[in-house]
Scaffold this active site. Structure first.
Site, mmCIF file in Angstrom:
data_model
loop_
_atom_site.group_PDB
_atom_site.id
_atom_site.type_symbol
_atom_site.label_atom_id
_atom_site.label_comp_id
_atom_site.label_asym_id
_atom_site.label_seq_id
_atom_site.Cartn_x
_atom_site.Cartn_y
_atom_site.Cartn_z
ATOM 1 N N HIS A 60 0.847 -1.066 -0.124
ATOM 2 C CA HIS A 60 -0.252 -0.041 0.445
ATOM 3 C C HIS A 60 0.837 1.336 -0.216
ATOM 4 O O HIS A 60 1.833 1.452 0.777
ATOM 5 C CB HIS A 60 -0.756 0.163 1.458
ATOM 6 N N HIS A 61 0.561 2.159 -1.140
ATOM 7 C CA HIS A 61 1.591 2.580 -1.128
ATOM 8 C C HIS A 61 1.280 4.177 -0.761
ATOM 9 O O HIS A 61 1.778 5.591 -0.452
ATOM 10 C CB HIS A 61 2.603 2.671 -2.552
ATOM 11 N N CYS A 62 0.160 4.050 -1.722
ATOM 12 C CA CYS A 62 -0.210 5.901 -1.331
ATOM 13 C C CYS A 62 -1.915 5.611 0.059
ATOM 14 O O CYS A 62 -2.656 7.022 0.086
ATOM 15 C CB CYS A 62 -0.472 5.865 -3.012
ATOM 16 N N ALA A 63 -2.481 4.678 -0.233
ATOM 17 C CA ALA A 63 -3.657 4.363 0.304
ATOM 18 C C ALA A 63 -3.940 2.347 1.179
ATOM 19 O O ALA A 63 -3.325 2.298 0.516
ATOM 20 C CB ALA A 63 -5.358 4.061 -0.678
#
Length: 93
Positions: free
Chosen positions: A86-89
């Protein structure tokens, strides 16, 4: 003045060439996305995430029985660069 006219002509040619190259690259990217999508749909246990028409050339997926980190690590060992996890969310649970 003649220099400015020639310079404008050169700039116009550069813009035309750049637009042509961008169109060629965009078509190649689209073709590659379609090819990869079709190939990945044949992998047992793999579920594609996101199928919007005209989407960016990004393939998101999960596989039954494997964490995203495990998939990312296995692909990395094969020389395939991916982003896993999960990089952005974060998921809301």
């Amino acid at each position: 003045m003649k220099f400015l006219g020639n310079f404008r002509l050169l700039l116009n040619q550069i813009v035309l060439f750049t637009n042509f190259i961008l169109d060629v690259v965009a078509q190649a990217e689209h073709d590659l996305l379609n090819y990869a999508t079709q190939a990945m749909q044949r992998v047992p246990g793999l579920r594609m995430i996101g199928n919007a028409p005209d989407k960016a050339a990004v393939l998101s997926f999960i596989m039954d029985g494997f964490s995203t980190e495990e998939i990312g690590s296995a692909l990395s060992q094969e020389g395939i660069a991916v982003r896993a996890g999960h990089h952005c969310a974060q998921l809301i649970t």
